[in-house]
Design a protein around this motif. Sequence first.
Motif, mmCIF file in Angstrom:
data_model
loop_
_atom_site.group_PDB
_atom_site.id
_atom_site.type_symbol
_atom_site.label_atom_id
_atom_site.label_comp_id
_atom_site.label_asym_id
_atom_site.label_seq_id
_atom_site.Cartn_x
_atom_site.Cartn_y
_atom_site.Cartn_z
ATOM 1 N N ALA A 199 23.705 46.003 17.612
ATOM 2 C CA ALA A 199 22.844 44.385 17.972
ATOM 3 C C ALA A 199 21.583 43.849 18.159
ATOM 4 O O ALA A 199 20.874 43.428 17.114
ATOM 5 C CB ALA A 199 24.050 44.152 19.248
ATOM 6 N N VAL A 200 20.683 44.738 18.602
ATOM 7 C CA VAL A 200 19.964 45.376 18.396
ATOM 8 C C VAL A 200 18.577 45.637 17.504
ATOM 9 O O VAL A 200 17.769 44.598 17.280
ATOM 10 C CB VAL A 200 19.034 46.155 20.371
ATOM 11 C CG1 VAL A 200 17.553 45.582 20.135
ATOM 12 C CG2 VAL A 200 18.952 45.351 21.702
ATOM 13 N N LYS A 201 19.379 46.313 16.849
ATOM 14 C CA LYS A 201 18.873 47.061 15.702
ATOM 15 C C LYS A 201 18.837 46.094 14.698
ATOM 16 O O LYS A 201 18.023 44.851 13.590
ATOM 17 C CB LYS A 201 19.503 48.222 15.023
ATOM 18 C CG LYS A 201 19.370 48.893 14.065
ATOM 19 C CD LYS A 201 20.307 50.143 13.299
ATOM 20 C CE LYS A 201 19.533 51.326 14.665
ATOM 21 N NZ LYS A 201 20.402 52.162 13.906
ATOM 22 N N PHE A 202 20.293 44.585 14.356
ATOM 23 C CA PHE A 202 20.095 43.990 13.664
ATOM 24 C C PHE A 202 19.135 42.833 13.573
ATOM 25 O O PHE A 202 18.432 42.090 12.857
ATOM 26 C CB PHE A 202 21.771 43.210 13.858
ATOM 27 C CG PHE A 202 21.472 41.973 12.538
ATOM 28 C CD1 PHE A 202 21.957 42.294 11.277
ATOM 29 C CD2 PHE A 202 21.100 40.986 12.893
ATOM 30 C CE1 PHE A 202 22.716 41.374 10.575
ATOM 31 C CE2 PHE A 202 21.891 40.042 12.542
ATOM 32 C CZ PHE A 202 21.808 40.230 11.330
ATOM 33 N N ILE A 203 19.353 42.329 15.219
ATOM 34 C CA ILE A 203 18.040 41.737 15.618
ATOM 35 C C ILE A 203 16.538 42.002 15.406
ATOM 36 O O ILE A 203 15.653 41.013 14.234
ATOM 37 C CB ILE A 203 18.514 41.204 17.462
ATOM 38 C CG1 ILE A 203 19.491 40.754 17.014
ATOM 39 C CG2 ILE A 203 17.319 40.362 18.037
ATOM 40 C CD1 ILE A 203 20.096 40.551 18.783
ATOM 41 N N THR A 204 16.389 42.928 15.727
ATOM 42 C CA THR A 204 15.175 43.670 15.460
ATOM 43 C C THR A 204 14.214 43.416 13.712
ATOM 44 O O THR A 204 13.324 43.190 13.751
ATOM 45 C CB THR A 204 14.274 44.602 16.578
ATOM 46 O OG1 THR A 204 15.428 45.860 15.679
ATOM 47 C CG2 THR A 204 14.554 44.564 17.509
ATOM 48 N N ASN A 205 15.222 44.066 13.123
ATOM 49 C CA ASN A 205 15.415 43.509 11.815
ATOM 50 C C ASN A 205 15.026 42.452 11.132
ATOM 51 O O ASN A 205 14.697 42.662 9.760
ATOM 52 C CB ASN A 205 16.902 44.922 11.092
ATOM 53 C CG ASN A 205 15.948 46.036 11.499
ATOM 54 O OD1 ASN A 205 15.173 46.474 11.989
ATOM 55 N ND2 ASN A 205 17.563 46.926 10.747
ATOM 56 N N GLU A 206 16.675 41.393 11.283
ATOM 57 C CA GLU A 206 16.871 40.396 10.980
ATOM 58 C C GLU A 206 15.710 38.755 11.068
ATOM 59 O O GLU A 206 15.520 37.969 10.412
ATOM 60 C CB GLU A 206 18.244 40.086 11.044
ATOM 61 C CG GLU A 206 18.626 41.665 9.483
ATOM 62 C CD GLU A 206 17.907 41.644 8.353
ATOM 63 O OE1 GLU A 206 18.387 40.621 7.846
ATOM 64 O OE2 GLU A 206 18.667 42.638 8.107
ATOM 65 N N CYS A 207 15.257 39.483 12.452
ATOM 66 C CA CYS A 207 15.577 38.260 13.445
ATOM 67 C C CYS A 207 13.790 38.168 13.730
ATOM 68 O O CYS A 207 13.904 39.085 13.655
ATOM 69 C CB CYS A 207 16.098 37.703 14.660
ATOM 70 S SG CYS A 207 18.067 37.982 14.561
ATOM 71 N N LYS A 208 13.700 36.049 14.469
ATOM 72 C CA LYS A 208 11.876 36.703 14.793
ATOM 73 C C LYS A 208 11.804 35.740 16.074
ATOM 74 O O LYS A 208 13.390 35.286 16.329
ATOM 75 C CB LYS A 208 11.345 36.083 14.031
ATOM 76 C CG LYS A 208 11.505 34.221 13.510
ATOM 77 C CD LYS A 208 10.994 33.713 12.177
ATOM 78 C CE LYS A 208 11.772 32.488 11.371
ATOM 79 N NZ LYS A 208 10.829 32.308 10.941
ATOM 80 N N ASN A 209 11.168 35.764 16.542
ATOM 81 C CA ASN A 209 10.913 35.138 18.174
ATOM 82 C C ASN A 209 11.189 33.277 17.837
ATOM 83 O O ASN A 209 11.367 33.194 16.214
ATOM 84 C CB ASN A 209 9.345 35.346 18.671
ATOM 85 C CG ASN A 209 9.351 36.993 19.622
ATOM 86 O OD1 ASN A 209 10.621 37.831 19.930
ATOM 87 N ND2 ASN A 209 8.345 37.419 18.923
ATOM 88 N N LYS A 210 11.572 33.549 18.441
ATOM 89 C CA LYS A 210 11.944 31.219 18.989
ATOM 90 C C LYS A 210 12.884 31.181 17.859
ATOM 91 O O LYS A 210 13.759 29.945 17.932
ATOM 92 C CB LYS A 210 10.613 30.698 18.005
ATOM 93 C CG LYS A 210 9.526 30.963 18.981
ATOM 94 C CD LYS A 210 7.955 29.606 18.498
ATOM 95 C CE LYS A 210 6.976 30.075 18.784
ATOM 96 N NZ LYS A 210 5.746 29.698 19.057
#
Length: 189
Positions: free
Chosen positions: A65-76
């Motif tokens: 989950a963290v890998k997906f979030i750090t690769n695909e998502c952004k702050n806010k």
Amino acid sequence: MKKYQLILVFYLGLHLQMSHAVSLAHRETDDSVCDLAPLTTYRLGLKPFVPAGTRDEAEIYFRLAVKFITNECKNKQTLLLHSEMGTSFDDGYFRKVGNQVCAATEIKREPAGTQEFPQGFILRCTISKLKEATAALAEMEKAKPTEAMIEEGAPMRSAQPNRREEEKKPCGDKMTWETVVLGWGGSCR
């Protein structure tokens, strides 16, 4: 000519905005959401495949989950994690993910049950710690890669013993009912 340029600029602007939209399920969404719903655990465990019963399963799903979030998502962006059945397994690693990428005070658990699974829920929070999460994930991966954890922790599958062989019992020179009446060898080896 200006009309076409305006349409082109509008189209490109719309396209660029949609290119930042993130959905694990490839659903239509907007730039405000980092959407790992629905069925977060199921979708995360497809690629790479995580067999049920794998050792350190919660840690593996946390990392995925963290890998997906750090690769695909952004702050806010608003992070959405969905548990269809509302299991304590999902709740545990979802909260760990939330604490890794969001402020703890931002994490909210909302009911999302169905008639079949009334305990279903969505965990929602605003992503604010991507830089810290990226660094923490890099350290975890350096210590032991997630793929290695999956390989080493996967349950071993052994060949099923032949049931007929298992049922046979050593009898020695005993005569059994099957041997005398029916002429069978009975269940002896």
